[in-house]
Design a protein around this motif. Structure first.
Motif, PDB file in Angstrom:
ATOM      1  N   SER A  40       0.758  -1.139  -0.057  1.00  0.00           N
ATOM      2  CA  SER A  40      -0.074   0.017  -0.088  1.00  0.00           C
ATOM      3  C   SER A  40       0.824   1.182   0.028  1.00  0.00           C
ATOM      4  O   SER A  40       1.900   1.321   0.894  1.00  0.00           O
ATOM      5  N   TYR A  78      -0.703   3.543   3.556  1.00  0.00           N
ATOM      6  CA  TYR A  78      -0.674   3.338   4.916  1.00  0.00           C
ATOM      7  C   TYR A  78      -1.961   2.721   5.364  1.00  0.00           C
ATOM      8  O   TYR A  78      -2.310   2.500   6.358  1.00  0.00           O
ATOM      9  N   GLU A  95      -4.660  -0.578   6.427  1.00  0.00           N
ATOM     10  CA  GLU A  95      -4.308  -1.834   7.083  1.00  0.00           C
ATOM     11  C   GLU A  95      -5.615  -2.779   6.560  1.00  0.00           C
ATOM     12  O   GLU A  95      -5.682  -3.969   6.723  1.00  0.00           O
TER      13      GLU A  95
END
Length: 451
Positions: free
Chosen positions: A182, A185, A187
């Motif tokens: 990514s 950033y 998740e």
């Protein structure tokens, strides 16, 4: 399908190749092409009698395998009836190929402009978008490949662009979603999708919406890593295009015609582009053919205004006859369904099992007969097995992996730190399991380079 050995013939083929053939994307003195004696179904063989299971489908185009009898017969019959004819005329094979393609494209993409391959399909789709909108710029993603011609290679987002990039082609690159690496950033897939769309909208705003003709995306990026976009991303891009009067162009050159377990990858996401390019699997690569599927609103632009573009071999009868036979064979033999079924029941769990056994496998991703294994030195840090765009000694781990695969009778698709699993869409369960077993052995070699 039993290979016959003839080393002298193979040596002659190799000698002529080395003397006269100039190969693409290669330093000519550093390559050693295999001399191929024949091919059938999912296999090909050399003049020494070595047979390989082809997990590359050529260059991801032999979707019905090599030498499919129905397609070969159709080419032979068309050659006997009408070998070639200029594109300004209505020809049965051309008309029927266009009809069969239009039946399967999403939405109202009912007009088909034929090209000789994927790169020139991109060239013409971009030209149509610019003429339709009157705008100069096209946005395309990093981690993409759109072809080797001048405009297409500038739109490409991998290192093959660098030496050809003139910086004057109205191209702006942006980051598309890819959670494993990514740039946002993120998740979760949801975060990656939302942040990628925010990044794209910001790019549009800073470039000036009124200057942008089109956003070009591979529906599922192919050579760049088979990164299936997260749920909602393509729909979000479609919404941004509608908001700002920008055309959405989907590149289905590699992902189309059964590769993802649907006729087109766009079907997976319920998204209808304004223009869609195709090639490769449309006739399993038997005769060069590509094209642009055009929406009603774009086609209307050229209803009374001539479209300023064409090709001598547009809709070549031999290529179109091969397309008709390929599409009909895929429908009759359930090839698309086979790709979906065995992709889910054999390939996906088989690759997941390999990932569990081999520390060199950082991620498995894909759909249908369209998969990638991300090979890494360290699963925790996700350091690639080889550096980005590695060559020579730096690429030794991937070279060793590829050599091991070939030693076990598997011809692998290797690009950077990845191996792609892209067998013919009509490959059998037994063939897929054979290939997975060979991958298992080859990955043990890749494991030797892990931390």
């Amino acid at each position: 399908m039993t290979p016959q050995t003839d080393p002298r013939a193979g040596a002659a083929v190799k000698a002529a190749d080395r003397a006269h053939v100039f190969h693409s994307w290669s330093a000519q003195e550093l390559i050693d092409p295999l001399a191929v004696a024949g091919a059938e179904g999912s296999y090909f063989w050399d003049f020494d009698g070595n047979r390989y299971l082809d997990f590359t489908s050529g260059l991801v185009y032999t979707n019905v395998g090599y030498q499919h009898p129905k397609v070969v017969a159709a080419i032979q019959e068309q050659a006997a009836r009408l070998t070639t004819f200029a594109p300004a005329f209505a020809v049965e094979a051309r008309s029927e190929a266009a009809r069969l393609i239009a039946e399967r494209t999403p939405g109202d993409l009912d007009k088909i402009f034929f090209t000789n391959g994927g790169a020139d399909a991109i060239e013409h789709a971009v030209r149509m978008a610019r003429l339709h909108t009157g705008r100069p710029k096209v946005l395309s993603a990093y981690r993409s490949y759109h072809g080797g011609t001048q405009q297409a290679v500038n739109l490409t987002g991998d290192p093959r662009r660098w030496a050809n990039d003139s910086g004057t082609n109205g191209v702006v690159h942006f980051w598309a979603p890819f959670l494993y690496r990514s740039r946002f950033y993120a998740e979760t897939e949801e975060q990656e999708c939302a942040r990628a769309l925010e990044h794209l909208e910001t790019t549009i705003a800073f470039e000036g919406p009124g200057t942008i003709a089109a956003i070009l995306l591979e529906t599922v990026p192919g050579t760049a890593g088979i990164m299936v976009p997260p749920a909602g991303y393509l729909a979000g891009v479609r919404a941004l295009c509608d908001q700002y009067g920008i055309l959405l162009v989907l590149d289905e050159v590699m992902a189309g015609f059964g590769r993802t377990g649907t006729w087109f990858a766009a079907d997976l996401f319920d998204v209808v582009p304004d223009l869609m390019t195709f090639a490769k699997g449309v006739n399993s690569g038997y005769v060069p053919l590509g094209g642009v599927a055009i929406s009603g609103k774009v086609a209307e632009t050229f209803g009374k205004r001539p479209y300023p573009g064409g090709l001598t071999y547009s809709g070549h009868p031999l290529a179109c006859a091969a397309a008709v036979a390929t599409i009909n064979a895929m429908a009759e033999e359930g090839v698309v369904e086979n790709a979906a079924r065995l992709g889910a029941s054999v390939v996906e769990p088989g690759l997941a099992a390999l990932a569990e056994r081999h520390p060199s496998v950082g991620e498995v991703r894909g759909v249908g007969m369209f998969w990638a294994l991300e090979l890494v030195r360290d699963r925790e840090t996700r350091e690639p097995l080889v550096p980005y765009n590695a060559t020579g000694e730096a690429n030794a781990p991937m070279a060793a992996f590829a050599a091991a695969a070939k030693g076990h009778g598997l011809w692998p698709f290797v690009n950077m730190n990845r191996t792609h699993v892209v067998p013919p869409c009509n490959a059998s369960e037994a063939e897929l399991k054979e290939g997975l077993a060979a991958l298992d052995a080859a990955l043990s070699v890749a494991d030797e380079y892990t931390a």
